[in-house]
Structures are given as C-alpha cells and as structure tokens.
Design an enzyme around this catalytic site. Structure first.
Site, PDB file in Angstrom:
ATOM      1  N   SER A 185       1.775  -4.244  -1.002  1.00  0.00           N
ATOM      2  CA  SER A 185       2.285  -3.116  -0.215  1.00  0.00           C
ATOM      3  C   SER A 185       3.713  -3.345   0.270  1.00  0.00           C
ATOM      4  CB  SER A 185       1.379  -2.889   0.998  1.00  0.00           C
ATOM      5  OG  SER A 185       1.970  -1.973   1.891  1.00  0.00           O
ATOM      6  N   ALA A 186       4.472  -2.259   0.347  1.00  0.00           N
ATOM      7  CA  ALA A 186       5.845  -2.328   0.869  1.00  0.00           C
ATOM      8  C   ALA A 186       5.852  -2.413   2.395  1.00  0.00           C
ATOM      9  CB  ALA A 186       6.616  -1.087   0.441  1.00  0.00           C
ATOM     10  N   VAL A 200       8.172   4.000  -0.557  1.00  0.00           N
ATOM     11  CA  VAL A 200       9.577   3.655  -0.293  1.00  0.00           C
ATOM     12  C   VAL A 200       9.667   2.863   1.013  1.00  0.00           C
ATOM     13  CG1 VAL A 200      11.891   4.637   0.064  1.00  0.00           C
ATOM     14  CG2 VAL A 200      10.274   5.780  -1.465  1.00  0.00           C
ATOM     15  N   ASP A 221      -2.428  -1.157  -3.736  1.00  0.00           N
ATOM     16  CA  ASP A 221      -1.447  -0.706  -2.764  1.00  0.00           C
ATOM     17  C   ASP A 221      -2.269  -0.363  -1.512  1.00  0.00           C
ATOM     18  OD1 ASP A 221       0.906   0.510  -1.623  1.00  0.00           O
ATOM     19  OD2 ASP A 221       0.029   2.451  -2.156  1.00  0.00           O
ATOM     20  N   LEU A 222      -1.635  -0.353  -0.350  1.00  0.00           N
ATOM     21  CA  LEU A 222      -2.408  -0.094   0.870  1.00  0.00           C
ATOM     22  C   LEU A 222      -2.337   1.383   1.295  1.00  0.00           C
ATOM     23  CD1 LEU A 222      -3.973  -1.116   3.398  1.00  0.00           C
ATOM     24  CD2 LEU A 222      -1.752  -1.623   4.429  1.00  0.00           C
ATOM     25  N   THR A 263      -2.340   6.646   5.694  1.00  0.00           N
ATOM     26  CA  THR A 263      -1.362   6.406   6.762  1.00  0.00           C
ATOM     27  C   THR A 263      -0.146   7.315   6.601  1.00  0.00           C
ATOM     28  OG1 THR A 263      -0.712   4.567   5.393  1.00  0.00           O
ATOM     29  CG2 THR A 263      -1.878   4.020   7.419  1.00  0.00           C
ATOM     30  N   ASP A 296      -0.801   4.969  -5.391  1.00  0.00           N
ATOM     31  CA  ASP A 296      -0.757   6.430  -5.197  1.00  0.00           C
ATOM     32  C   ASP A 296       0.652   6.988  -5.379  1.00  0.00           C
ATOM     33  OD1 ASP A 296       0.202   5.250  -2.768  1.00  0.00           O
ATOM     34  OD2 ASP A 296      -0.030   7.214  -1.815  1.00  0.00           O
TER      35      ASP A 296
HETATM   36  C1  BG6 Z   1       4.709   2.123   2.059  1.00  0.00           C
HETATM   37  C2  BG6 Z   1       4.588   3.571   2.498  1.00  0.00           C
HETATM   38  O1  BG6 Z   1       3.444   1.629   1.764  1.00  0.00           O
HETATM   39  O2  BG6 Z   1       5.279   1.336   3.114  1.00  0.00           O
HETATM   40  C3  BG6 Z   1       5.960   4.080   2.927  1.00  0.00           C
HETATM   41  O3  BG6 Z   1       4.108   4.351   1.423  1.00  0.00           O
HETATM   42  C4  BG6 Z   1       6.544   3.181   4.015  1.00  0.00           C
HETATM   43  O4  BG6 Z   1       5.837   5.408   3.396  1.00  0.00           O
HETATM   44  C5  BG6 Z   1       6.589   1.737   3.511  1.00  0.00           C
HETATM   45  O5  BG6 Z   1       7.854   3.591   4.367  1.00  0.00           O
HETATM   46  C6  BG6 Z   1       7.102   0.758   4.581  1.00  0.00           C
HETATM   47  O6  BG6 Z   1       6.193   0.760   5.645  1.00  0.00           O
HETATM   48  P1  BG6 Z   1       6.472   0.079   7.059  1.00  0.00           P
HETATM   49  O7  BG6 Z   1       5.111   0.058   7.715  1.00  0.00           O
HETATM   50  O8  BG6 Z   1       6.999  -1.295   6.803  1.00  0.00           O
HETATM   51  O9  BG6 Z   1       7.452   0.945   7.774  1.00  0.00           O
HETATM   52 MG    MG Z   2       1.070   3.976  -1.302  1.00  0.00          MG
END
Ligand code: BG6
Ligand code: MG
Length: 219
Positions: free
Chosen positions: A116-117, A49, A11-12, A19, A172
């Site tokens: 990563s999301a 999320v 995961d990132l 971040t 995490d």
């Molecule tokens: C996840 C984070 O990696 O990415 C979240 O833990 C975040 O907090 C989600 O909302 C989406 O990120 P982004 O950069 O697309 O808004």
């Molecule tokens: Mg994470």
C-alpha cells in the site's frame, strides 16, 4: 505466466476496506480552504496516489500555487483530519469475503502481504484487527517510488523470497495494476472492469471468490 501461486499481495485502500470516502472528505475539507470544490470524480483519480502527489494534483486542478513548505503543512493538515476520520474503523469494515479468502490461501500454503502507498497502513490494519493475517507488510513509509512503479510490490517478493511470476496482486486502482504488471506479476483488479481494463482479470469483490477462480494464463 504464473505457474504456481506462492504469494498474494493485497493493496489496502479499496481492496480490503473502503477508506476512499474518508480520503475524499479530508481532501474536500482542505480544498475548501483555498476555495476549491473537489468532486467525487476527481477523487477517483487519487486512488493509489501518494499523499504528496494527491495534493499536487488537487492544487493543479484548483489552479493554486503553494511552496513546498506550504504543501508540507497542507498535507499534514489533511492527514490529521483523515486520521481522525479513520478512528471509527472497526473489524466489521473489512470487505466481505476477505478473511475467508486469506484463510483459504493459508490452507494452501500461499503467503500473503500488503502493498500500500498509505503511511497509515499499520494504523488501519490494527483498527481492523487483521495485522496478523499478513506475512509481510509494505507501506508508504518504506518506498521511494509511487505506483505505477512496482517497488511497493517487489519489496514483498524480495522479503519473502518469491519470484514475481509466482505472485498475484489485488488492486482497485489502474495505477496499481500498472505497477503489478511492470513488476511481472499477475494483476487482479477489484472493482469496475471498465476502469481496470489493464488487469489480467477483474473481480467485483472477494465474496464467494477462491483460489480456483484465479484464471492463470499458461505458457
Ligand atoms: C493509497 C490511497 O492507498 O494511499 C490514496 O488510495 C492515498 O488515496 C495514499 O493518498 C496515501 O495514503 P496516506 O494514508 O499515506 O495519506
Ligand atoms: Mg487502493
């Protein structure tokens, strides 16, 4: 489960770089606009999320209702602020031990990828100058389901032709651990063991951590 480790998926946010503090600042500023004070504890619940889902949760906590159209505008506004904040990231922000661990994986012929999301994954990896360390990258622009759905991790397995049972995921967020387990992978929590009790094992970070420390269950 895992007989031989062939792939490690990272995961990132929160595993490779901190971040969460920038997500928090950006969400807090946005929430202020509708008179809501977002707490640090609430921010913990947003880890892993997606952007849209995070906004929906914050609106729910605040008891505020917004149309889908308004939500799009708010999410874009939050992201604009977040992207401004992450401009300050440098290669020094990579968590201690991450580069060394990845280098050990490569020496052992183990593939590496990101799961990563975040739709800002590519930008962050470039800022940290570590894009080239990964054999494959799956980010929030490539998935339709959010964690705890395993899609974000399964996509790496498919692309690199590695079975989930030969894959280790570093996460995490409890939702991310759930996603890895749902995909049939070995899940290593990075952070507080009390919050990551659903993981196969938990580490505090990558400093001094090596492949030999992964406690694989044999069956
Ligand atoms: C996840 C984070 O990696 O990415 C979240 O833990 C975040 O907090 C989600 O909302 C989406 O990120 P982004 O950069 O697309 O808004
Ligand atoms: Mg994470």
């Amino acid at each position: 489960m895992t007989k031989k480790i062939k792939l490690c998926i990272f995961d990132l946010d929160g595993v490779i770089v901190d971040t969460a503090k920038y997500h928090y600042l950006a969400w807090k500023e946005l929430a202020k606009e509708f008179g809501y004070d977002l707490t640090k504890q609430q921010n913990e619940k947003l880890k892993g999320v997606s952007r849209v889902q995070s906004l929906k949760l914050i609106l729910q906590w605040a008891g505020v209702s917004k149309s889908e159209e308004e939500q799009k505008i708010l999410a874009a506004k939050k992201n604009e602020q977040y992207v401004k904040l992450i401009q300050s990231l440098t290669p020094n922000d990579v968590f201690p031990g991450v580069r060394e661990f990845i280098s050990e994986l490569k020496d052992n012929g183990i593939l590496t990828s990101i799961g990563s999301a975040s739709k800002n994954t590519r930008l962050i990896l470039e800022k940290l100058e570590i894009t080239g360390l990964f054999d494959y990258i799956v980010d929030g622009t490539m998935t339709t389901h959010s964690k705890p759905h395993p899609e974000v991790f399964l996509k790496s397995c498919e692309a690199l032709n590695i079975k989930p049972e030969n894959t280790v995921v570093f996460e995490d967020a409890p939702k991310g651990i759930e996603a890895a387990k749902a995909g049939g992978m070995y899940a290593i929590g990075v952070g507080n063991p009390d919050e990551l009790s659903n993981a196969d094992m938990v580490i505090s970070g990558f400093e001094g951590f090596g492949v030999k420390d992964i406690m694989l269950k044999k069956n």
